[in-house]
Every structure is written in C-alpha cells, then in structure tokens.
Scaffold this motif. Sequence first.
Motif, mmCIF file in Angstrom:
data_model
loop_
_atom_site.group_PDB
_atom_site.id
_atom_site.type_symbol
_atom_site.label_atom_id
_atom_site.label_comp_id
_atom_site.label_asym_id
_atom_site.label_seq_id
_atom_site.Cartn_x
_atom_site.Cartn_y
_atom_site.Cartn_z
ATOM 1 N N PHE A 1 0.831 -1.211 0.000
ATOM 2 C CA PHE A 1 0.000 0.000 0.000
ATOM 3 C C PHE A 1 0.867 1.263 0.000
ATOM 4 O O PHE A 1 0.494 2.274 -0.591
ATOM 5 C CB PHE A 1 -0.929 -0.004 1.211
ATOM 6 C CG PHE A 1 -2.021 -1.040 1.135
ATOM 7 C CD1 PHE A 1 -3.072 -0.897 0.229
ATOM 8 C CD2 PHE A 1 -2.004 -2.159 1.951
ATOM 9 C CE1 PHE A 1 -4.080 -1.837 0.146
ATOM 10 C CE2 PHE A 1 -3.002 -3.111 1.878
ATOM 11 C CZ PHE A 1 -4.048 -2.959 0.967
ATOM 12 N N ALA A 2 2.018 1.188 0.652
ATOM 13 C CA ALA A 2 2.940 2.330 0.639
ATOM 14 C C ALA A 2 3.474 2.567 -0.768
ATOM 15 O O ALA A 2 3.617 3.724 -1.210
ATOM 16 C CB ALA A 2 4.091 2.089 1.613
ATOM 17 N N LEU A 3 3.760 1.479 -1.496
ATOM 18 C CA LEU A 3 4.225 1.618 -2.882
ATOM 19 C C LEU A 3 3.127 2.197 -3.771
ATOM 20 O O LEU A 3 3.398 3.044 -4.640
ATOM 21 C CB LEU A 3 4.676 0.254 -3.418
ATOM 22 C CG LEU A 3 5.943 -0.342 -2.786
ATOM 23 C CD1 LEU A 3 6.230 -1.715 -3.395
ATOM 24 C CD2 LEU A 3 7.146 0.591 -2.998
ATOM 25 N N LEU A 4 1.891 1.745 -3.556
ATOM 26 C CA LEU A 4 0.775 2.296 -4.322
ATOM 27 C C LEU A 4 0.596 3.785 -4.041
ATOM 28 O O LEU A 4 0.347 4.585 -4.953
ATOM 29 C CB LEU A 4 -0.520 1.547 -3.980
ATOM 30 C CG LEU A 4 -0.650 0.113 -4.514
ATOM 31 C CD1 LEU A 4 -1.905 -0.543 -3.956
ATOM 32 C CD2 LEU A 4 -0.676 0.111 -6.043
ATOM 33 N N ALA A 5 0.726 4.160 -2.771
ATOM 34 C CA ALA A 5 0.601 5.570 -2.401
ATOM 35 C C ALA A 5 1.706 6.401 -3.047
ATOM 36 O O ALA A 5 1.459 7.516 -3.535
ATOM 37 C CB ALA A 5 0.653 5.718 -0.875
ATOM 38 N N LEU A 6 2.916 5.869 -3.079
ATOM 39 C CA LEU A 6 4.032 6.587 -3.700
ATOM 40 C C LEU A 6 3.782 6.784 -5.190
ATOM 41 O O LEU A 6 4.030 7.868 -5.740
ATOM 42 C CB LEU A 6 5.335 5.816 -3.470
ATOM 43 C CG LEU A 6 6.614 6.464 -4.004
ATOM 44 C CD1 LEU A 6 6.824 7.840 -3.388
ATOM 45 C CD2 LEU A 6 7.820 5.561 -3.746
ATOM 46 N N GLY A 7 3.265 5.730 -5.859
ATOM 47 C CA GLY A 7 2.947 5.863 -7.274
ATOM 48 C C GLY A 7 1.846 6.876 -7.520
ATOM 49 O O GLY A 7 1.906 7.663 -8.475
ATOM 50 N N ALA A 8 0.828 6.878 -6.659
ATOM 51 C CA ALA A 8 -0.282 7.824 -6.807
ATOM 52 C C ALA A 8 0.192 9.261 -6.616
ATOM 53 O O ALA A 8 -0.195 10.164 -7.379
ATOM 54 C CB ALA A 8 -1.378 7.497 -5.801
#
Length: 300
Positions: free
Chosen positions: A48-55
């Motif tokens: 989820f942290a990686l998804l947030a970084l991409g967003a």
Amino acid sequence: MTSSYLWIPVTLAAAAAQTGRNATQRRLTQTIGTVGATQVRFLYGFPFALLALGAVRVLLGEPIPTPTGTFLLFVLAGATAQILATALMLAAMRERSFSVVTAYMKTEPVQVALFGIVILGDVLSAGAGLGIAIATLGVVLMSLKPGTELSAAGLRPTVYGIASGAFFALAAIGFRGAILALPEGSFVMRSTATLAWALGTQTFLLLIWLGLFDRKALVESFKAWRPSLGAGFLGALASQFWFIGFSLTTAANVRTLALVEVLMAQAVSHRLLSQATTRREILGMVLILAGVGMLLIAQH
C-alpha cells in the motif's frame, strides 16, 4: 489551511487510523499469534505504501526523490528502532505488571522531545515543553490501575517500559530525520517516499528474522492474508499521516497530540463495554486535554 496548522488534522487522522489498525491486529492475534499479527503491519502495509508513492508521483507530477546516504541511515535507524520497540512491548505483555510497563511506555512524548533537541536540533518553547510534560503525566495516570505503585513493580517492568518508549521515540526521530534529509520534493512526496523506504526495510528485516527463527508465524501470516490486508492498509494509512505530520512539525508535537488516541480508546471502552471511568482516569483525561491545549496554544 496553511501547512503550519495542517499537522493538527493530519495527526488526528493518524491516531484514528491507528485505533482501527490496533483493533484489527488484536483480532489477528487470536489466529496467528502475537508475533505474526505484529509483523503484518509491515509486510502487508508495504504494497500500500508503494501504491501511495505511485499515486503521489502521478497526481503531483513530481519525481521520486533520490535517497542520500544520510537519508538511508535515518531510515534504517528508525525502522530498526520501531521493530525493537515493538519487541520490547511484546516482552512487556508477558509481565505481571503490564499496567506499569504501559505507563512507562507512555513517557514516549517526553523522550521524543529530548531526542529531537539532541539529534535534530528541534526547537521547543517553554510552553510546548510544559504541555508535553502535563499530557504525558495524564496518560501515565490513565495507564495505571487503581492501587498500582510504580516503585513496587520491580526493575524489569521499569526497564522494559522506559526502553520501549525510548525506541519508539527514536523511531519517530529517525523517520523525521529521514524526511528532512531528502534534498527535494514537496512535504507529501518526501513523507510518502520515506514511508515506502521504511516499510520496505522493515519487511526485509522481519522476513529474514521470521524465516530464521519463527517460520510458523510467517506461514500463518501468509495463510491469513485476507484479514491481514485490512491491518496492512490501516497501518500504512496511519503511517502515511504520521509521516506527513513529521514533515510539517517536530516529532514531539505530533506524538503529544497523538495522545488523544488514549481518549478515543477510553470513549470506546466506556460506550461499547460499559466500563466505569475511575477518578484517576478522569484526572488523567483532564491533564491530557490541558497539556494538548497548552501545546497547541504554544504553536501560535
């Protein structure tokens, strides 16, 4: 709202998300054990942290900051300190004097303030320092059960509690130091990038540790992936807000205002479990509110 005040709602959101994560982890403890339930916040929070970084990368149109040597050292220090703090907290759960251990753990805001001054050179006004001390005293009072004496608890609970609070404090300082060490990017990008690095580091360290010393807990955490996803999401969400708070103000301010989480838990216990509130707890709540109020006034 200017960034000078944005840390206040951000911290309150973090406390609320952490309350939800704690509830989810308590349910997981019954199925995969304490260690397994603890590590899911990192293992299942990392994606989820990686998804947030991409967003954030797409929405803000900013490049992901390039890590520096100082940044990586702060991340490693914060990640390791948080794992050690959690391990000490788990060890404390096996002690008879758990309320005493918890009380000592709640000295974290004072320790955060001291470490922040020494390590990061954070500036703390006299009013803010007094507010931190008063709020911490309030939460210590609320943590103690009626008739409990700190002096009678023994050496080991005292050491566990203070050491756990110290490592949680060092974790907060390490993460704030990492955010400040990034040379470019908005506060949202720097905090999100730091979170991804931190959770990635913790996931790597814990996978190695569990693989070597507790494979059963590791296997069980993979089997319980569905409820673990909820804990991971709430954990990453809470951490996202914590890190944004650290990027906007001192870790001491964030961790002191976060004491309202204790009031949230008290309200839930009183309403859902019909638990009576003692005079000691009422005094503790008054001190928490007074200390947090002094802290907020000192920010003007």
